[in-house]
Design a protein around this motif. Structure first.
Motif, PDB file in Angstrom:
ATOM      1  N   VAL A  96       0.811  -1.239   0.400  1.00 24.06           N
ATOM      2  CA  VAL A  96      -0.351  -0.063   0.084  1.00 24.06           C
ATOM      3  C   VAL A  96       0.537   1.012  -0.025  1.00 24.06           C
ATOM      4  CG1 VAL A  96      -1.970   1.340   0.961  1.00 24.06           C
ATOM      5  CG2 VAL A  96      -1.944  -1.677   0.985  1.00 24.06           C
ATOM      6  N   SER A 119      -4.989   3.137  -5.218  1.00 24.45           N
ATOM      7  CA  SER A 119      -4.463   1.619  -5.506  1.00 24.45           C
ATOM      8  C   SER A 119      -3.426   1.672  -6.416  1.00 24.45           C
ATOM      9  CB  SER A 119      -5.568   1.312  -6.407  1.00 24.45           C
ATOM     10  OG  SER A 119      -6.705   0.932  -5.532  1.00 24.45           O
ATOM     11  N   MET A 123      -2.287  -3.580  -4.394  1.00 25.53           N
ATOM     12  CA  MET A 123      -3.889  -3.421  -4.433  1.00 25.53           C
ATOM     13  C   MET A 123      -5.054  -4.887  -5.733  1.00 25.53           C
ATOM     14  SD  MET A 123      -3.558  -0.800  -1.787  1.00 25.53           S
ATOM     15  CE  MET A 123      -5.478   0.042  -2.491  1.00 25.53           C
ATOM     16  N   GLN A 124      -4.391  -4.051  -7.017  1.00 28.02           N
ATOM     17  CA  GLN A 124      -5.071  -4.014  -7.785  1.00 28.02           C
ATOM     18  C   GLN A 124      -4.826  -5.748  -7.863  1.00 28.02           C
ATOM     19  OE1 GLN A 124      -5.137  -1.781 -11.412  1.00 28.02           O
ATOM     20  NE2 GLN A 124      -3.969  -0.435 -10.284  1.00 28.02           N
ATOM     21  N   ARG A 127      -7.348  -7.086  -5.569  1.00 26.58           N
ATOM     22  CA  ARG A 127      -9.484  -7.073  -6.070  1.00 26.58           C
ATOM     23  C   ARG A 127      -8.989  -7.926  -7.894  1.00 26.58           C
ATOM     24  NH1 ARG A 127     -10.884  -4.425 -10.519  1.00 26.58           N
ATOM     25  NH2 ARG A 127      -8.524  -2.898 -10.460  1.00 26.58           N
ATOM     26  N   THR A 134     -14.114  -2.210  -6.587  1.00 28.08           N
ATOM     27  CA  THR A 134     -13.135  -1.424  -6.311  1.00 28.08           C
ATOM     28  C   THR A 134     -14.163   0.420  -5.853  1.00 28.08           C
ATOM     29  OG1 THR A 134     -13.521   0.117  -8.499  1.00 28.08           O
ATOM     30  CG2 THR A 134     -11.700  -1.356  -8.041  1.00 28.08           C
ATOM     31  N   LYS A 140     -11.918  -1.407  -0.554  1.00 26.12           N
ATOM     32  CA  LYS A 140     -10.794  -0.570  -0.045  1.00 26.12           C
ATOM     33  C   LYS A 140      -9.610  -1.064   0.847  1.00 26.12           C
ATOM     34  CE  LYS A 140     -10.194   1.876  -3.829  1.00 26.12           C
ATOM     35  NZ  LYS A 140      -9.391   1.336  -5.107  1.00 26.12           N
ATOM     36  N   GLN A 143      -8.935  -4.398   0.673  1.00 25.12           N
ATOM     37  CA  GLN A 143      -7.949  -4.424  -0.778  1.00 25.12           C
ATOM     38  C   GLN A 143      -6.701  -4.646  -0.072  1.00 25.12           C
ATOM     39  OE1 GLN A 143      -8.889  -1.947  -3.759  1.00 25.12           O
ATOM     40  NE2 GLN A 143     -11.165  -3.036  -4.279  1.00 25.12           N
TER      41      GLN A 143
END
Length: 684
Positions: A96, A119, A123-124, A127, A134, A140, A143
């Motif tokens: 992060v 992001s 983090m993507q 997801r 999102t 969030k 994630q």
């Protein structure tokens, strides 16, 4: 500073540090207890050519294209633009980017809406692994938690690799390799700056920016990535300006569907293996498939075919086409005709002669008789039901005469031919497992195209066995293996076959090849080789029905030469004659090689027999004499009339004999072994 003040400061900082430590421990425990999603998502099984290009892929269970890819297989330019646009501190944060997150929150509060995302790539990936949205803060936070936990168990490149496999690109396309092949028809290692920028932009809004549906939006998004790349000094302004000039593709291309029979068989053999690397040459395979499809177009709607190309120096199979169209049910295109058991017709004759050369029974310039003959109950016939009399072995093979070939096979014995076929890697099939008889020399046996490719590859490789190799990791240079025939015999055969007239328009003396047509016109074959490659062609019907009038020389040979022309601009030279090869005419051959003599057939069973005129016949005197005929015996022949030589050293089995006048006439014939026969006739 007073003692009370100092104590208060220590207490304050101590409390602050305690909160930090406790908070860190709580955070660490919270992250450590994260239940991660599966980190090995389903990925398409792919079968690749020798250079790594895609031959065929298989969608995952939900019908999505998600091709395996590694960081090293993507262009460096794409990776640099991706990180510059999506997560410039990717290699420095722990999952992060707190600075980016704080900035995104501040911009959202200040502007009353989302201006930039916070992001990270990690983090993507979180997801994408969980297929979560999102939009919500709860999403969030989830994630972020997964991203922190993910960074603890995976390296940065492994996380990046997950993104490269899972990022959405519109429709059922996921992952950068599937997108690159779909939109640009190229592997992602060869992306241009403009192509790379487009693929960086698409995952942000894959449906609204699909270039095949919204090219203008896709162009604007691509250009924003290029601008960001200039600011990040990934591209200079000149390169970015040039990239903006490239058009955006407006078509989504289908994935390659090459060698469907082979790729399906390979994928099914090891279903847990994601990537299969074969020896096939992508370009050669595509050309051969197109040639075969074009060749059968306009012919019988049920005609099928198969083509193979082998590098006989390594055994690598470069082309394997199992049918003209895998999806054509009328041709039974789903049947792999490279592996179908069929009659080989005359295609085994080169091996028969090679074995005869090895046994010292003949030489290419040896004379052999093409005349009616019986082997017990078996009486072979030539394809055109005619006979040529005395011919050289070279001519007998080039004309594909049946009777000389069967005579040779009788001399070397069918069991020897069977053993050498197996040594070449073939798996011959006999009807009802009967013992091998002389009929196998003319196609009375079952073989696959793969079997014949091994046999001819061994002839091309100087007689050495050449096991066929389909998997790239198994490709090795040919080591010492038991020979199928000697190097000299292989050269004799190659020299003979290179003299076979090519199809109209093809260059002569560049390819050694043999055609074959099975009984009932069910199979048309053409197999040949130059110095580097062996090519095999089969044409027929998958259901085994006859194709009246179709011959290997007319149907299959033109395709054979088309394939050679397509795979290389100029054939490789055939092998040079070994030093021990006997390159002389018949006159200079040793006596035992001048004329072929069947072993065990030199005694009374092979006495010359005058068939005309018959003994005791009465003939009317004619000005041009009579034509005397002889069977059996060993040429050359000497003919005598009343004890006087009238024809000497004739290899023909008939001779014109002058008649001196009316009365009794004795006609005698003497063969090369000194054996003779005489008849006595009355001339009126």
């Amino acid at each position: 500073m007073s003692p009370d003040t100092a104590r208060r400061m220590i207490l304050r900082w101590g409390s602050f540090l305690l909160v930090l430590v406790v908070g860190f421990l709580v955070w660490t425990t919270w992250v450590g207890r994260t239940q991660l999603p599966p980190l090995t998502p389903d990925v398409s099984v792919v079968v690749e050519a020798r250079d790594g290009t895609l031959l065929r892929g298989f969608t995952v269970a939900d019908g999505r294209w998600r091709l395996p890819i590694t960081v090293d297989e993507v262009s460096r330019g794409y990776l640099e633009q991706l990180i510059a646009f999506e997560d410039k501190r990717f290699y420095r944060h722990s999952g992060v980017d707190l600075f980016a997150a704080v900035r995104a929150v501040g911009q959202a509060v200040w502007n009353g809406g989302v201006v930039s995302g916070g992001s990270t790539l990690t983090m993507q990936v979180a997801r994408l692994l969980e297929n979560s949205g999102t939009g919500s803060w709860r999403g969030k936070i989830r994630q972020m938690r997964v991203a922190w936990a993910l960074e603890r168990v995976r390296t940065k490149d492994e996380i990046l690799e997950l993104y490269l496999r899972l990022a959405p690109f519109g429709g059922n396309i996921e992952g950068v390799r599937a997108a690159s092949l779909s939109y640009f028809q190229k592997e992602p290692a060869r992306l241009t700056d403009a192509e790379a920028a487009l693929l960086v932009a698409l995952p942000q809004s894959p449906e609204t920016r699909r270039p095949d549906r919204a090219a203008d939006r896709a162009r604007l998004a691509r250009n924003r990535v290029l601008d960001r790349s200039v600011k990040a000094r990934v591209l200079d302004q000149e390169a970015a300006d040039a990239a903006r000039m490239e058009t955006v593709p407006n078509t989504r291309h289908a994935f390659d569907f090459l060698a469907p029979h082979l790729t399906e068989r390979v994928a099914a053999a090891t279903p847990t293996q994601l990537r299969h690397r074969l020896t096939l040459d992508h370009a050669m395979q595509a050309k051969a498939e197109a040639l075969l499809a074009r060749h059968v177009k306009g012919r019988h709607k049920a005609m099928s075919g198969a083509v193979m190309v082998v590098d006989h120096q390594t055994g690598a199979v470069l082309v394997s086409v199992g049918s003209p169209d895998y999806l054509d049910t009328g041709r039974q295109g789903f049947v792999d005709m490279t592996r179908a058991i069929r009659s080989p017709g005359s295609t085994l004759k080169p091996l028969i002669y090679g074995l005869a050369f090895d046994a010292g029974l003949a030489h290419p310039e040896t004379f052999i008789t093409d005349s009616p003959i019986r082997f017990g109950p078996y009486a072979p016939q030539n394809f055109d039901n005619s006979f040529r009399g005395q011919v050289r072995v070279r001519e007998a093979l080039q004309m594909s005469l049946n009777i000389p070939a069967v005579s040779m096979l009788d001399a070397i014995e069918p069991s020897v031919l069977m053993a050498r076929m197996k040594r070449a890697g073939a798996v011959p099939q006999l009807p009802n497992d009967r013992p091998a008889g002389l009929a196998i020399g003319l196609g009375g046996i079952g073989l696959r195209l793969t079997d014949l490719m091994g046999i001819y590859a061994s002839l091309a490789q100087g007689g050495q066995a050449v096991p066929l190799v389909f998997h790239a990791q198994e490709e090795l240079s040919i080591a010492v293996r038991p020979p199928v025939v000697s190097r000299v015999s292989a050269w004799y055969v190659s020299d003979i076959l290179s003299g076979v007239a090519p199809p109209k328009g093809a260059v002569a003396d560049t390819v050694a090849y043999k055609t074959g047509t099975s009984y009932g016109h069910r199979d048309a074959w053409a197999i040949g080789y130059d110095g580097g490659h062996t090519v095999g062609v089969w044409l027929g019907r998958a259901d085994g029905a006859a194709m009246p009038g179709e011959l290997g020389a007319e149907l299959a040979a033109p395709l054979l030469f088309d394939v050679f022309a397509a795979i290389k601009p100029k054939p490789d030279p055939l092998m040079r004659p070994p030093d021990e090869a006997l390159t002389v005419t018949n006159d200079a051959l040793p006596v035992r090689l001048k004329v072929f003599r069947r072993p065990g057939a030199l005694g009374a069973q092979n006495l010359p027999e005058i068939t005309f005129p018959p003994d005791g016949a009465r003939l009317v005197l004619a000005d041009d004499g009579i034509v005397a005929k002889v069977t059996q015996g060993v040429p050359p022949f000497t003919w005598l009339a009343n004890g006087e030589p009238v024809v000497v050293g004739s290899y023909d089995r008939q001779a014109e004999v002058d008649i001196p006048g009316p009365g009794f006439l004795s006609i005698s014939v003497i063969d090369a072994m000194g054996q003779s026969q005489a008849v006595r006739i009355i001339v009126e």
